[in-house]
Design a protein around this motif. Structure first.
Motif, PDB file in Angstrom:
ATOM      1  N   ALA A  71      28.207  -8.790  36.268  1.00 36.31           N
ATOM      2  CA  ALA A  71      28.890  -8.071  37.329  1.00 36.31           C
ATOM      3  C   ALA A  71      28.498  -6.448  37.013  1.00 36.31           C
ATOM      4  O   ALA A  71      28.421  -5.779  35.558  1.00 36.31           O
ATOM      5  N   VAL A  72      28.382  -5.699  37.994  1.00 40.71           N
ATOM      6  CA  VAL A  72      28.050  -3.984  37.704  1.00 40.71           C
ATOM      7  C   VAL A  72      29.148  -3.222  38.498  1.00 40.71           C
ATOM      8  O   VAL A  72      29.394  -3.625  39.663  1.00 40.71           O
ATOM      9  N   THR A  73      29.708  -2.423  37.769  1.00 41.03           N
ATOM     10  CA  THR A  73      30.832  -1.475  38.349  1.00 41.03           C
ATOM     11  C   THR A  73      30.201  -0.196  38.280  1.00 41.03           C
ATOM     12  O   THR A  73      30.029   0.517  37.308  1.00 41.03           O
ATOM     13  N   VAL A  74      30.696   0.726  39.217  1.00 41.74           N
ATOM     14  CA  VAL A  74      30.507   2.081  39.357  1.00 41.74           C
ATOM     15  C   VAL A  74      31.770   2.699  39.866  1.00 41.74           C
ATOM     16  O   VAL A  74      32.098   2.371  41.089  1.00 41.74           O
ATOM     17  N   ALA A  75      32.231   3.721  39.152  1.00 39.83           N
ATOM     18  CA  ALA A  75      33.278   4.460  39.563  1.00 39.83           C
ATOM     19  C   ALA A  75      33.348   5.808  39.518  1.00 39.83           C
ATOM     20  O   ALA A  75      32.569   6.618  38.698  1.00 39.83           O
ATOM     21  N   TYR A  76      33.812   6.455  40.493  1.00 41.74           N
ATOM     22  CA  TYR A  76      33.652   7.916  40.809  1.00 41.74           C
ATOM     23  C   TYR A  76      34.781   8.589  41.157  1.00 41.74           C
ATOM     24  O   TYR A  76      35.579   8.099  42.207  1.00 41.74           O
ATOM     25  N   GLU A  77      35.591   9.542  40.589  1.00 43.44           N
ATOM     26  CA  GLU A  77      36.722  10.422  41.303  1.00 43.44           C
ATOM     27  C   GLU A  77      36.239  11.689  41.782  1.00 43.44           C
ATOM     28  O   GLU A  77      35.377  12.346  41.165  1.00 43.44           O
ATOM     29  N   LEU A  78      36.403  11.693  43.038  1.00 43.73           N
ATOM     30  CA  LEU A  78      36.208  13.020  43.840  1.00 43.73           C
ATOM     31  C   LEU A  78      36.767  14.209  43.281  1.00 43.73           C
ATOM     32  O   LEU A  78      37.792  14.209  43.041  1.00 43.73           O
ATOM     33  N   ASP A  79      35.787  15.100  43.279  1.00 43.12           N
ATOM     34  CA  ASP A  79      36.416  16.484  42.954  1.00 43.12           C
ATOM     35  C   ASP A  79      36.966  17.356  44.097  1.00 43.12           C
ATOM     36  O   ASP A  79      36.227  18.253  44.503  1.00 43.12           O
ATOM     37  N   LEU A  80      37.790  16.951  44.769  1.00 43.13           N
ATOM     38  CA  LEU A  80      38.188  17.275  46.238  1.00 43.13           C
ATOM     39  C   LEU A  80      38.586  18.967  46.106  1.00 43.13           C
ATOM     40  O   LEU A  80      38.232  19.688  46.930  1.00 43.13           O
ATOM     41  N   TRP A  81      39.339  19.065  44.921  1.00 42.57           N
ATOM     42  CA  TRP A  81      40.039  20.420  45.048  1.00 42.57           C
ATOM     43  C   TRP A  81      39.413  21.433  44.009  1.00 42.57           C
ATOM     44  O   TRP A  81      39.784  22.533  43.525  1.00 42.57           O
ATOM     45  N   GLY A  82      38.251  20.788  43.181  1.00 45.50           N
ATOM     46  CA  GLY A  82      37.337  21.754  42.365  1.00 45.50           C
ATOM     47  C   GLY A  82      38.022  21.675  41.077  1.00 45.50           C
ATOM     48  O   GLY A  82      37.613  22.615  40.008  1.00 45.50           O
ATOM     49  N   GLY A  83      38.912  20.947  40.734  1.00 46.78           N
ATOM     50  CA  GLY A  83      39.729  20.840  39.251  1.00 46.78           C
ATOM     51  C   GLY A  83      38.660  20.524  38.200  1.00 46.78           C
ATOM     52  O   GLY A  83      38.429  21.177  37.205  1.00 46.78           O
ATOM     53  N   LYS A  84      37.685  19.485  38.409  1.00 50.63           N
ATOM     54  CA  LYS A  84      36.800  19.149  37.590  1.00 50.63           C
ATOM     55  C   LYS A  84      35.705  20.307  37.285  1.00 50.63           C
ATOM     56  O   LYS A  84      35.293  20.629  36.156  1.00 50.63           O
ATOM     57  N   GLY A  85      35.358  20.948  38.470  1.00 50.60           N
ATOM     58  CA  GLY A  85      34.608  21.958  38.386  1.00 50.60           C
ATOM     59  C   GLY A  85      34.836  23.098  37.585  1.00 50.60           C
ATOM     60  O   GLY A  85      34.166  23.795  36.905  1.00 50.60           O
ATOM     61  N   ALA A  86      36.098  23.294  37.930  1.00 47.79           N
ATOM     62  CA  ALA A  86      36.880  24.609  37.213  1.00 47.79           C
ATOM     63  C   ALA A  86      36.918  24.195  35.650  1.00 47.79           C
ATOM     64  O   ALA A  86      36.892  25.311  34.950  1.00 47.79           O
ATOM     65  N   ALA A  87      37.144  22.834  35.145  1.00 46.29           N
ATOM     66  CA  ALA A  87      37.427  22.766  33.891  1.00 46.29           C
ATOM     67  C   ALA A  87      35.890  22.871  33.233  1.00 46.29           C
ATOM     68  O   ALA A  87      35.885  23.237  32.078  1.00 46.29           O
ATOM     69  N   SER A  88      34.757  22.537  33.751  1.00 45.18           N
ATOM     70  CA  SER A  88      33.598  22.739  33.447  1.00 45.18           C
ATOM     71  C   SER A  88      33.234  24.245  33.191  1.00 45.18           C
ATOM     72  O   SER A  88      32.893  24.722  32.220  1.00 45.18           O
ATOM     73  N   GLU A  89      33.772  25.016  34.260  1.00 46.10           N
ATOM     74  CA  GLU A  89      33.468  26.414  34.016  1.00 46.10           C
ATOM     75  C   GLU A  89      34.404  26.931  32.788  1.00 46.10           C
ATOM     76  O   GLU A  89      33.992  27.806  32.181  1.00 46.10           O
ATOM     77  N   ALA A  90      35.672  26.358  32.809  1.00 49.16           N
ATOM     78  CA  ALA A  90      36.454  26.912  31.495  1.00 49.16           C
ATOM     79  C   ALA A  90      35.822  26.538  30.224  1.00 49.16           C
ATOM     80  O   ALA A  90      35.788  27.219  29.377  1.00 49.16           O
ATOM     81  N   ALA A  91      35.107  25.297  30.128  1.00 47.30           N
ATOM     82  CA  ALA A  91      34.658  24.852  28.885  1.00 47.30           C
ATOM     83  C   ALA A  91      33.490  25.735  28.576  1.00 47.30           C
ATOM     84  O   ALA A  91      33.163  26.102  27.292  1.00 47.30           O
ATOM     85  N   ARG A  92      32.601  25.983  29.558  1.00 45.96           N
ATOM     86  CA  ARG A  92      31.562  27.085  29.447  1.00 45.96           C
ATOM     87  C   ARG A  92      31.757  28.233  28.992  1.00 45.96           C
ATOM     88  O   ARG A  92      31.077  29.030  28.225  1.00 45.96           O
ATOM     89  N   ALA A  93      32.912  28.890  29.557  1.00 43.69           N
ATOM     90  CA  ALA A  93      33.401  30.190  29.301  1.00 43.69           C
ATOM     91  C   ALA A  93      33.693  30.201  27.607  1.00 43.69           C
ATOM     92  O   ALA A  93      33.635  30.991  26.913  1.00 43.69           O
ATOM     93  N   SER A  94      34.573  29.042  27.296  1.00 43.59           N
ATOM     94  CA  SER A  94      34.951  28.873  25.976  1.00 43.59           C
ATOM     95  C   SER A  94      33.602  28.885  25.278  1.00 43.59           C
ATOM     96  O   SER A  94      33.699  29.501  23.853  1.00 43.59           O
ATOM     97  N   LEU A  95      32.746  28.222  25.606  1.00 40.22           N
ATOM     98  CA  LEU A  95      31.544  28.288  24.505  1.00 40.22           C
ATOM     99  C   LEU A  95      30.827  29.540  24.553  1.00 40.22           C
ATOM    100  O   LEU A  95      30.468  30.128  23.415  1.00 40.22           O
ATOM    101  N   ASP A  96      30.986  30.332  25.529  1.00 45.87           N
ATOM    102  CA  ASP A  96      30.539  31.849  25.528  1.00 45.87           C
ATOM    103  C   ASP A  96      31.293  32.580  24.557  1.00 45.87           C
ATOM    104  O   ASP A  96      30.802  33.341  23.747  1.00 45.87           O
ATOM    105  N   ALA A  97      32.643  32.132  24.461  1.00 40.88           N
ATOM    106  CA  ALA A  97      33.606  32.968  23.602  1.00 40.88           C
ATOM    107  C   ALA A  97      33.193  32.721  22.156  1.00 40.88           C
ATOM    108  O   ALA A  97      33.210  33.815  21.182  1.00 40.88           O
ATOM    109  N   THR A  98      32.699  31.572  21.953  1.00 38.23           N
ATOM    110  CA  THR A  98      32.510  31.202  20.472  1.00 38.23           C
ATOM    111  C   THR A  98      30.976  31.877  20.181  1.00 38.23           C
ATOM    112  O   THR A  98      30.849  32.258  18.773  1.00 38.23           O
TER     113      THR A  98
END
Length: 465
Positions: free
Chosen positions: A130-157
């Motif tokens: 059995a092969v299973t693929v799961a994906y949560e849609l980023d409808l409201w940009g929350g995951k993209g914003a989380a990535s943006e926050a993580a990259r900004a935090s990287l810049d801060a370090t």
């Protein structure tokens, strides 16, 4: 493809199209009123801004200082810790980015059975993959914003590491200058002590011949003892400065020393200040504060996105009988929607918390800009005043030396009393010591100006090690 699967695909495509409906606001740098130029009464360098070298300390003309800087940047433990924090932040950003991608898994199983309830000999085998693929849609940009926050935090370090390196460079320079100045002051104190001993010898000879009184002998002995008392404190100050310098270099402080013996061989660089607005790009501490603000802004979007429904898609494919002659293949596509109905205000509270945190970081950013402007202006003023003060105190030291020479000649000829000689002796020591401390203050002001201007670092060429 049956109707239900077709509907799921169409629905999923429509949901993907909604993915651009982000609920956050793009980051914008706060509007900071900046002065058009520095207070010109404090600027002694040329008005034209020039590039400050990344190895700015070489402008002081000390090969030993160059070596110490290399050692500090390579071995300082605080700086090494900052580099490790960059690695941690990069790993965190990678984890957050991975959450935006589909997840896939595979499983396999098989079974074999023999016999039945009547005692007949039978056997059966079954197996499947059995092969299973799961994906949560980023409808409201929350995951993209989380990535943006993580990259900004990287810049801060990264900016934090560069700010720490700049502080380290300035501390190495000022401690090195301090050590050289203390060596100069020790030489001056010892020279004046030797001269005082010579005067004491002459006073004692004249006392034995009846030309001086016991009061004059006691007065000169007091002067000698006072000079001797200064030397141990200067020696202790030198040891303390050297141990501090050793720690900055990542070395054990025991038996650490430097080759340099005097401030005399150092140059005082002329520094052309950048325009005030350039600090927003040049100072890593300000860039760090701005990166933290960008991360806080993105976290508001993450919190807002959590208020809206989440949609998950899953696709599974099962192959049966893969180890036997027969086989079967089944696929399925499913979509699920989840929405919090009642959470006691937890999610909205998280939005308010994120917004308040952003507003706090805005104030921190504005304060960092004001602090940067103050430090540059203060150091510009210090370079001007310490330069003028050094010239005047050097002239005063020359005059004090001449006054002491004349008073000593007159005393030996019996033309003046010992008090006049003692006074000129104290004035000479004080003037020479003040001249050295003025030279040190001028060098420290230059190093402080380099630091406050952001050194030779620029955000456009930062190194994300």
């Amino acid at each position: 493809m049956n109707g239900s699967i077709r509907n799921l695909v169409i629905g999923g495509t429509m949901l993907l199209a909604l993915g651009g409906c982000a609920v956050g606001t793009p980051y914008q740098r706060p509007d900071v009123p900046m002065p058009a130029q520095w207070d010109q009464t404090a600027v002694t360098a040329t008005a034209t801004a020039g590039n400050i070298s990344s190895v700015w300390w070489q402008q002081f003309g000390s090969a030993e200082l160059d070596q110490l800087m290399v050692q500090a940047l390579a071995a300082n433990h605080d700086l090494a810790g900052a580099v490790i924090r960059i690695r941690q932040a990069r790993a965190t950003a990678g984890i957050v980015d991975a959450a935006r991608l589909p997840s896939a898994g595979v499983s396999a199983g098989g079974s074999q059975s023999r016999g039945d309830q009547n005692g007949n000999t039978t056997s059966s085998q079954s197996s499947q993959v059995a092969v299973t693929v799961a994906y949560e849609l980023d409808l409201w940009g929350g995951k993209g914003a989380a990535s943006e926050a993580a990259r900004a935090s990287l810049d801060a370090t990264v900016y934090d590491k560069e700010a720490l390196a700049l502080v380290l460079q300035a501390e190495v320079a000022t401690n090195y200058f301090q050590a050289l100045a203390l060596k100069d002051r020790l030489v001056i104190a010892q020279k004046n002590l030797d001269a005082a001993h010579e005067v004491l010898r002459l006073v004692e000879l004249r006392y034995k011949s009846g030309a001086n009184t016991g009061l004059e002998v006691s007065q000169q002995r007091t002067a000698v003892l006072s000079l001797e008392a200064q030397i141990p404190q200067l020696q202790q100050d030198l040891r303390t400065t050297l141990t501090a310098l050793a720690v900055l270099l990542g070395q054990a402080p025991q038996n650490f020393t430097i080759r340099g013996e005097s401030l005399a061989g150092l140059r005082v660089p002329v520094i052309a200040p950048y325009q005030p607005a350039a600090l927003l790009e040049r100072r890593p501490d300000i860039r760090k504060a701005e990166a933290q603000l960008a991360a806080a802004n993105a976290n508001v979007s993450v919190a807002r996105a959590a208020l809206y429904p989440s949609v998950n898609l899953s696709l599974s494919a099962v192959a049966g009988g893969v180890l036997t002659s027969g086989s079967s293949f089944v696929t399925s596509l499913a979509a699920s929607l989840a929405q919090s109905i009642f959470d006691g205000g937890r999610l909205r509270g998280q939005v308010e918390l994120s917004q308040a945190r952003k507003e706090e970081v805005v104030q921190q950013y504005l304060q960092s800009v004001l602090t940067g402007l103050k430090e540059v202006q203060d150091n510009l003023g210090a370079t001007a005043t310490t330069g003028a003060r050094q010239v005047l105190l050097q002239q005063a030291a020359v005059e004090a030396q001449e006054a002491y020479r004349i008073a000593n000649v007159k005393h030996e000829a019996g033309a003046n009393d010992l008090l006049e000689l003692l006074d000129s002796q104290r004035t000479r020591l004080s003037a020479e010591d003040n001249a050295i401390q003025a030279a040190l203050a001028r060098l420290n002001a230059s190093a402080g100006l380099y630091k406050s201007l952001g050194g030779g670092w620029s955000g456009e060429t930062r190194d994300r090690r």
